[in-house]
Write a protein that holds these residues in place. Structure first.
Motif, PDB file in Angstrom:
ATOM      1  N   LYS A 141       5.096  -1.629  14.834  1.00 22.23           N
ATOM      2  CA  LYS A 141       6.353  -1.966  15.521  1.00 22.23           C
ATOM      3  C   LYS A 141       7.558  -1.284  14.878  1.00 22.23           C
ATOM      4  O   LYS A 141       8.694  -1.537  15.252  1.00 22.23           O
ATOM      5  N   GLY A 142       7.307  -0.452  13.838  1.00 21.72           N
ATOM      6  CA  GLY A 142       8.394   0.241  13.161  1.00 21.72           C
ATOM      7  C   GLY A 142       9.054  -0.568  12.059  1.00 21.72           C
ATOM      8  O   GLY A 142      10.109  -0.196  11.556  1.00 21.72           O
ATOM      9  N   LYS A 143       8.418  -1.668  11.655  1.00 24.60           N
ATOM     10  CA  LYS A 143       8.957  -2.524  10.592  1.00 24.60           C
ATOM     11  C   LYS A 143       8.347  -2.110   9.244  1.00 24.60           C
ATOM     12  O   LYS A 143       7.153  -1.832   9.151  1.00 24.60           O
ATOM     13  N   GLU A 144       9.180  -2.085   8.202  1.00 24.32           N
ATOM     14  CA  GLU A 144       8.690  -1.733   6.869  1.00 24.32           C
ATOM     15  C   GLU A 144       7.673  -2.756   6.364  1.00 24.32           C
ATOM     16  O   GLU A 144       7.866  -3.966   6.535  1.00 24.32           O
ATOM     17  N   VAL A 145       6.628  -2.246   5.746  1.00 18.90           N
ATOM     18  CA  VAL A 145       5.605  -3.087   5.121  1.00 18.90           C
ATOM     19  C   VAL A 145       5.596  -2.741   3.631  1.00 18.90           C
ATOM     20  O   VAL A 145       5.107  -1.681   3.249  1.00 18.90           O
ATOM     21  N   PRO A 146       6.163  -3.607   2.785  1.00 14.89           N
ATOM     22  CA  PRO A 146       6.169  -3.313   1.349  1.00 14.89           C
ATOM     23  C   PRO A 146       4.734  -3.369   0.793  1.00 14.89           C
ATOM     24  O   PRO A 146       4.072  -4.401   0.891  1.00 14.89           O
ATOM     25  N   LEU A 147       4.282  -2.255   0.248  1.00 14.95           N
ATOM     26  CA  LEU A 147       2.931  -2.247  -0.317  1.00 14.95           C
ATOM     27  C   LEU A 147       2.845  -3.150  -1.546  1.00 14.95           C
ATOM     28  O   LEU A 147       1.752  -3.534  -1.952  1.00 14.95           O
ATOM     29  N   SER A 148       3.991  -3.553  -2.068  1.00 13.37           N
ATOM     30  CA  SER A 148       3.996  -4.518  -3.176  1.00 13.37           C
ATOM     31  C   SER A 148       3.387  -5.849  -2.726  1.00 13.37           C
ATOM     32  O   SER A 148       2.905  -6.623  -3.556  1.00 13.37           O
ATOM     33  N   LYS A 197     -10.169   9.307   3.401  1.00 12.57           N
ATOM     34  CA  LYS A 197     -10.008   7.947   2.892  1.00 12.57           C
ATOM     35  C   LYS A 197      -9.563   7.958   1.430  1.00 12.57           C
ATOM     36  O   LYS A 197     -10.073   8.744   0.636  1.00 12.57           O
ATOM     37  N   PHE A 198      -8.635   7.046   1.096  1.00 14.05           N
ATOM     38  CA  PHE A 198      -8.139   6.873  -0.276  1.00 14.05           C
ATOM     39  C   PHE A 198      -8.332   5.407  -0.663  1.00 14.05           C
ATOM     40  O   PHE A 198      -7.946   4.517   0.091  1.00 14.05           O
ATOM     41  N   LEU A 199      -8.896   5.175  -1.845  1.00  8.61           N
ATOM     42  CA  LEU A 199      -9.086   3.814  -2.338  1.00  8.61           C
ATOM     43  C   LEU A 199      -8.147   3.567  -3.499  1.00  8.61           C
ATOM     44  O   LEU A 199      -8.121   4.330  -4.466  1.00  8.61           O
ATOM     45  N   VAL A 200      -7.370   2.490  -3.383  1.00  7.88           N
ATOM     46  CA  VAL A 200      -6.385   2.112  -4.397  1.00  7.88           C
ATOM     47  C   VAL A 200      -6.849   0.790  -5.012  1.00  7.88           C
ATOM     48  O   VAL A 200      -7.169  -0.153  -4.285  1.00  7.88           O
ATOM     49  N   ALA A 258       9.619   7.310  -5.593  1.00  3.52           N
ATOM     50  CA  ALA A 258       8.534   6.347  -5.801  1.00  3.52           C
ATOM     51  C   ALA A 258       7.596   6.849  -6.894  1.00  3.52           C
ATOM     52  O   ALA A 258       7.211   8.002  -6.913  1.00  3.52           O
ATOM     53  N   THR A 259       7.261   5.956  -7.793  1.00  7.81           N
ATOM     54  CA  THR A 259       6.368   6.320  -8.895  1.00  7.81           C
ATOM     55  C   THR A 259       5.117   5.470  -8.888  1.00  7.81           C
ATOM     56  O   THR A 259       4.220   5.692  -9.681  1.00  7.81           O
ATOM     57  N   SER A 260       5.055   4.497  -8.017  1.00  8.44           N
ATOM     58  CA  SER A 260       3.935   3.573  -7.962  1.00  8.44           C
ATOM     59  C   SER A 260       3.563   3.312  -6.508  1.00  8.44           C
ATOM     60  O   SER A 260       4.417   3.349  -5.618  1.00  8.44           O
ATOM     61  N   PHE A 261       2.303   3.016  -6.280  1.00  7.05           N
ATOM     62  CA  PHE A 261       1.826   2.650  -4.947  1.00  7.05           C
ATOM     63  C   PHE A 261       2.693   1.528  -4.373  1.00  7.05           C
ATOM     64  O   PHE A 261       3.000   1.509  -3.184  1.00  7.05           O
ATOM     65  N   TYR A 262       3.095   0.623  -5.232  1.00  5.83           N
ATOM     66  CA  TYR A 262       3.835  -0.556  -4.794  1.00  5.83           C
ATOM     67  C   TYR A 262       5.293  -0.277  -4.441  1.00  5.83           C
ATOM     68  O   TYR A 262       5.986  -1.158  -3.938  1.00  5.83           O
ATOM     69  N   ASP A 263       5.762   0.947  -4.671  1.00  6.50           N
ATOM     70  CA  ASP A 263       7.131   1.319  -4.318  1.00  6.50           C
ATOM     71  C   ASP A 263       7.279   1.669  -2.841  1.00  6.50           C
ATOM     72  O   ASP A 263       8.389   1.686  -2.317  1.00  6.50           O
TER      73      ASP A 263
END
Length: 172
Positions: A16-23, A135-138, A4-9
């Motif tokens: 519930k264990g389901k993937e949440v794409p940050l994209s 805390k991290f702000l994107v 991963a090279t981007s936050f959105y990757d």
């Protein structure tokens, strides 16, 4: 997801264990907090919830907050994902997403937290999370623009969040 090279990757897991794409959050300002239910900083859940609600009331759709429970600091998050969800809702009325429990430091650290720490090292270039409720702000372009220690109260970072949202709106 070492490549991963981007936050959105990244695709962290929800409660519930389901993937949440940050994209899915492209164009939004995102606050990421590592949390714990049995920590001296746990009352920050109330401030985080207020920040979440107030910001979304003033800037609908421009802000996302994600809590990532972690048990690496003094064993202060021993429960299951279900236990954590219930604790947050019953004790603090949390409505922002609390994700699946992760590690934030060490060999098994979440790839997202590995990336966040590399993008925005802490004091003296420290590339580890020091304690719960860091805390991290994107920003809306996926850049890490802020990092705050556990001792920083959520309400004190509101101006940085509002400024980031204003910049996102100006760039539209």
């Amino acid at each position: 997801m070492a490549s991963a090279t981007s936050f959105y990757d990244f695709k962290p897991l929800d409660k519930k264990g389901k993937e949440v794409p940050l994209s899915d959050y492209r164009g939004k300002v995102v606050l990421i907090v590592n949390t714990a239910s049995k920590c001296g900083f746990t009352p920050q859940y109330a401030g985080l919830e207020k920040l979440w609600k107030d910001t979304n009331e003033k800037h609908p759709g421009g802000f996302v907050m994600l809590g990532f429970p972690c048990n690496q600091f003094g064993g202060q998050e021993p429960g299951t994902d279900d236990d954590i969800q219930q604790f947050c809702q019953v004790n603090y009325g949390v409505t922002f997403p609390i994700m699946s429990k992760v590690e934030v430091n060490g060999d098994n650290a979440s790839p997202l937290f590995q990336w966040l720490k590399a993008e925005k090292p802490g004091l003296f270039g420290m590339k580890r999370v020091k304690w719960n409720f860091e805390k991290f702000l994107v920003d809306h372009e996926g850049q890490v623009i802020g990092r705050w220690a556990s001792t920083t109260k959520p309400e004190s970072i509101e101006p940085d969040i509002v400024q980031a949202i204003a910049k996102a709106m100006a760039d539209e």
